[in-house]
Design a protein around this motif. Sequence first.
Motif, PDB file in Angstrom:
ATOM      1  N   ILE A   1       0.855  -1.191   0.000  1.00 26.75           N
ATOM      2  CA  ILE A   1       0.000   0.000   0.000  1.00 26.75           C
ATOM      3  C   ILE A   1       0.886   1.235   0.000  1.00 26.75           C
ATOM      4  O   ILE A   1       1.850   1.321   0.770  1.00 26.75           O
ATOM      5  CB  ILE A   1      -0.924   0.038   1.237  1.00 26.75           C
ATOM      6  N   GLN A   2       0.564   2.184  -0.868  1.00 25.74           N
ATOM      7  CA  GLN A   2       1.245   3.481  -0.884  1.00 25.74           C
ATOM      8  C   GLN A   2       0.202   4.571  -0.732  1.00 25.74           C
ATOM      9  O   GLN A   2      -0.808   4.575  -1.449  1.00 25.74           O
ATOM     10  CB  GLN A   2       2.055   3.667  -2.167  1.00 25.74           C
TER      11      GLN A   2
ATOM     12  N   THR B   1       3.741   2.466   2.866  1.00 22.63           N
ATOM     13  CA  THR B   1       4.586   3.656   2.835  1.00 22.63           C
ATOM     14  C   THR B   1       3.711   4.869   2.564  1.00 22.63           C
ATOM     15  O   THR B   1       2.681   4.773   1.883  1.00 22.63           O
ATOM     16  CB  THR B   1       5.673   3.569   1.747  1.00 22.63           C
ATOM     17  N   THR B   2       4.111   6.026   3.107  1.00 20.06           N
ATOM     18  CA  THR B   2       3.353   7.262   2.892  1.00 20.06           C
ATOM     19  C   THR B   2       4.230   8.281   2.165  1.00 20.06           C
ATOM     20  O   THR B   2       5.452   8.303   2.327  1.00 20.06           O
ATOM     21  CB  THR B   2       2.872   7.861   4.229  1.00 20.06           C
TER      22      THR B   2
ATOM     23  N   SER C   1       6.524   6.848 -13.842  1.00 16.42           N
ATOM     24  CA  SER C   1       7.772   6.120 -14.074  1.00 16.42           C
ATOM     25  C   SER C   1       7.970   4.943 -13.116  1.00 16.42           C
ATOM     26  O   SER C   1       9.029   4.329 -13.108  1.00 16.42           O
ATOM     27  CB  SER C   1       8.962   7.088 -13.923  1.00 16.42           C
ATOM     28  N   ASN C   2       6.961   4.613 -12.312  1.00 18.72           N
ATOM     29  CA  ASN C   2       7.074   3.511 -11.353  1.00 18.72           C
ATOM     30  C   ASN C   2       5.842   2.616 -11.416  1.00 18.72           C
ATOM     31  O   ASN C   2       4.738   3.101 -11.714  1.00 18.72           O
ATOM     32  CB  ASN C   2       7.228   4.050  -9.924  1.00 18.72           C
ATOM     33  N   PRO C   3       6.011   1.326 -11.133  1.00 17.83           N
ATOM     34  CA  PRO C   3       4.839   0.437 -11.117  1.00 17.83           C
ATOM     35  C   PRO C   3       3.928   0.768  -9.945  1.00 17.83           C
ATOM     36  O   PRO C   3       4.375   1.288  -8.913  1.00 17.83           O
ATOM     37  CB  PRO C   3       5.460  -0.949 -10.966  1.00 17.83           C
ATOM     38  N   THR C   4       2.652   0.471 -10.103  1.00 13.59           N
ATOM     39  CA  THR C   4       1.691   0.767  -9.048  1.00 13.59           C
ATOM     40  C   THR C   4       1.572  -0.414  -8.078  1.00 13.59           C
ATOM     41  O   THR C   4       1.736  -1.572  -8.480  1.00 13.59           O
ATOM     42  CB  THR C   4       0.308   1.077  -9.644  1.00 13.59           C
ATOM     43  N   PRO C   5       1.279  -0.135  -6.811  1.00 11.65           N
ATOM     44  CA  PRO C   5       1.134  -1.195  -5.812  1.00 11.65           C
ATOM     45  C   PRO C   5      -0.249  -1.839  -5.883  1.00 11.65           C
ATOM     46  O   PRO C   5      -1.054  -1.517  -6.767  1.00 11.65           O
ATOM     47  CB  PRO C   5       1.335  -0.446  -4.495  1.00 11.65           C
ATOM     48  N   ASN C   6      -0.539  -2.708  -4.919  1.00 17.56           N
ATOM     49  CA  ASN C   6      -1.870  -3.331  -4.868  1.00 17.56           C
ATOM     50  C   ASN C   6      -2.952  -2.318  -4.532  1.00 17.56           C
ATOM     51  O   ASN C   6      -4.073  -2.401  -5.036  1.00 17.56           O
ATOM     52  CB  ASN C   6      -1.894  -4.447  -3.817  1.00 17.56           C
ATOM     53  N   LEU C   7      -2.598  -1.353  -3.673  1.00 16.78           N
ATOM     54  CA  LEU C   7      -3.588  -0.363  -3.241  1.00 16.78           C
ATOM     55  C   LEU C   7      -2.932   1.004  -3.128  1.00 16.78           C
ATOM     56  O   LEU C   7      -1.834   1.138  -2.580  1.00 16.78           O
ATOM     57  CB  LEU C   7      -4.182  -0.764  -1.885  1.00 16.78           C
ATOM     58  N   ILE C   8      -3.616   2.012  -3.655  1.00 15.12           N
ATOM     59  CA  ILE C   8      -3.189   3.400  -3.526  1.00 15.12           C
ATOM     60  C   ILE C   8      -4.225   4.130  -2.678  1.00 15.12           C
ATOM     61  O   ILE C   8      -5.429   4.029  -2.934  1.00 15.12           O
ATOM     62  CB  ILE C   8      -3.057   4.093  -4.893  1.00 15.12           C
ATOM     63  N   ILE C   9      -3.747   4.843  -1.661  1.00 17.38           N
ATOM     64  CA  ILE C   9      -4.611   5.704  -0.862  1.00 17.38           C
ATOM     65  C   ILE C   9      -4.225   7.141  -1.155  1.00 17.38           C
ATOM     66  O   ILE C   9      -3.054   7.508  -1.034  1.00 17.38           O
ATOM     67  CB  ILE C   9      -4.455   5.414   0.648  1.00 17.38           C
ATOM     68  N   VAL C  10      -5.185   7.955  -1.585  1.00 18.20           N
ATOM     69  CA  VAL C  10      -4.892   9.351  -1.915  1.00 18.20           C
ATOM     70  C   VAL C  10      -5.818  10.265  -1.127  1.00 18.20           C
ATOM     71  O   VAL C  10      -7.015  10.020  -1.011  1.00 18.20           O
ATOM     72  CB  VAL C  10      -5.034   9.627  -3.429  1.00 18.20           C
ATOM     73  N   GLU C  11      -5.235  11.336  -0.595  1.00 17.85           N
ATOM     74  CA  GLU C  11      -6.028  12.376   0.063  1.00 17.85           C
ATOM     75  C   GLU C  11      -6.228  13.516  -0.922  1.00 17.85           C
ATOM     76  O   GLU C  11      -5.315  13.869  -1.682  1.00 17.85           O
ATOM     77  CB  GLU C  11      -5.315  12.899   1.307  1.00 17.85           C
TER      78      GLU C  11
ATOM     79  N   VAL D   1      -7.942   1.783  -5.578  1.00 18.72           N
ATOM     80  CA  VAL D   1      -7.722   3.141  -5.084  1.00 18.72           C
ATOM     81  C   VAL D   1      -8.758   3.467  -4.015  1.00 18.72           C
ATOM     82  O   VAL D   1      -9.957   3.260  -4.212  1.00 18.72           O
ATOM     83  CB  VAL D   1      -7.806   4.176  -6.224  1.00 18.72           C
ATOM     84  N   VAL D   2      -8.280   3.967  -2.889  1.00 20.95           N
ATOM     85  CA  VAL D   2      -9.135   4.493  -1.821  1.00 20.95           C
ATOM     86  C   VAL D   2      -8.875   5.985  -1.714  1.00 20.95           C
ATOM     87  O   VAL D   2      -7.720   6.414  -1.630  1.00 20.95           O
ATOM     88  CB  VAL D   2      -8.852   3.798  -0.473  1.00 20.95           C
ATOM     89  N   VAL D   3      -9.931   6.769  -1.736  1.00 20.17           N
ATOM     90  CA  VAL D   3      -9.810   8.230  -1.673  1.00 20.17           C
ATOM     91  C   VAL D   3     -10.196   8.698  -0.277  1.00 20.17           C
ATOM     92  O   VAL D   3     -11.238   8.312   0.263  1.00 20.17           O
ATOM     93  CB  VAL D   3     -10.716   8.904  -2.724  1.00 20.17           C
ATOM     94  N   LEU D   4      -9.334   9.538   0.312  1.00 14.04           N
ATOM     95  CA  LEU D   4      -9.636  10.206   1.575  1.00 14.04           C
ATOM     96  C   LEU D   4     -10.011  11.645   1.251  1.00 14.04           C
ATOM     97  O   LEU D   4      -9.179  12.421   0.767  1.00 14.04           O
ATOM     98  CB  LEU D   4      -8.430  10.174   2.519  1.00 14.04           C
TER      99      LEU D   4
END
Length: 423
Positions: A30-31, A58-59, A73-83, A108-111
């Motif tokens: 998760i990033q 990681t945050t 330029s980087n691969p995406t993780p299993n889950l992205i959390i964005v505020e 993707v989870v949005v905060l």
Amino acid sequence: MSFLSSEPSKAEEPAAEIAAGARLIPRITIQAFCEHSQTAQLVESAIHDRRMSKVALTTHNGGIDGAVETYKSNPTPNLIIVETTLAPEEIPAALERLAEVCDASTRVVVLGHVNDVLLYRELIRSGISEYVVLPATAQQIVSAITDLFASENSAPIGRTIGFVSAKGGAGGSTVAHNVAWAIATMLRQDSLILDMDLAFGTVGLNFNQDPPHGLADALSANQKVDQTMLDRLMSKAATHINLLTAPVTLDRTYDFEEREFEQILELCQNTMPMVVLDIPHGWNAWIRHTLATVDEVVIVAEPDLANLRNAKNLADTIRALRPTETAPCLVLNKVGMPRRPEIDAAEFASSVECQLLGQVPFDAALFGTAANNGQMIAEVAANHKINDVYRAVSLHVTGRQATHAGGRSSGLMKLPSFLKKRA
């Protein structure tokens, strides 16, 4: 003829409802991209939840724009959390830019800071996995992640209860086995007892069982162990009571890695609604990890000073290991031993800051008879008041109801100042 005249056997009553165990999130990455430091701290605190024990988190700073720049330029993780602090009408377009740089399997989870039902519906329709309105708690975030990665329509998993003695000989195994018996007979729930003291375990003796295989075989199989193999290694001790016994041999040492029992425990949870862990008195990596990840911890202690010191250390450490979970509970054993000065039960519980679930009175004849016969207390003396203590503990650990400590106590000792409850 007898089979024509006999009355039909009475059907067993259905099992009582109990609380299910917490489902651990699988090994995922998760990033999180946060616009405020407070949000980053909130997300980081979620890693202390035991359901996140396998997660790599990681945050980063930057919100949605920061995520877009990173994943160009980087691969995406299993889950992205964005505020995001954007206005509701601007959020969908910003997430479109993020979608262009994400793998199809990434969730993707949005905060957000706007509590808007229409916005929520639009985001879910567009493929966003979840929208969490801030301010929120770490537990809300973990629950949202758990819901995403738990299998759809998956059955509830078994509840894990760890019993650990504050001092060698305090009787943690005896309490664990009798509580499991109470769960099986009173609540009619299938229970599995894991004897984790592979060198000196007593579950085989206490249930008068000597199976050829047990927990050591499951551990030696390592990654090859599966549900079928686990079922074959279990032994049935009574109705609703199953065992994974210890080999109780000293031809080898039993040194385990921190997560050695993890896979076996997960398989057990998929098999049984109640998994009782008879944890040996000791302190190493795997015991520490096990205590941090079970649903409920019960500390068994005798009412003396050494037990008080150890119980206090255990309780404080367990609370630090699992800050978002319920605190460990306490059972006082061998209360009222002749000629022994004892610490008052209420003072003992207050000092270790644990809920006192019950007090088991000292009865050498009763417990000696049960141990020598390979029986539980309820089998030897079904109407003895000690059974009420085990039933009360069983109701608490299964989430049925709160317990109230009972039984006699004696206040013949005062606590030393270094063990008094902190102000």
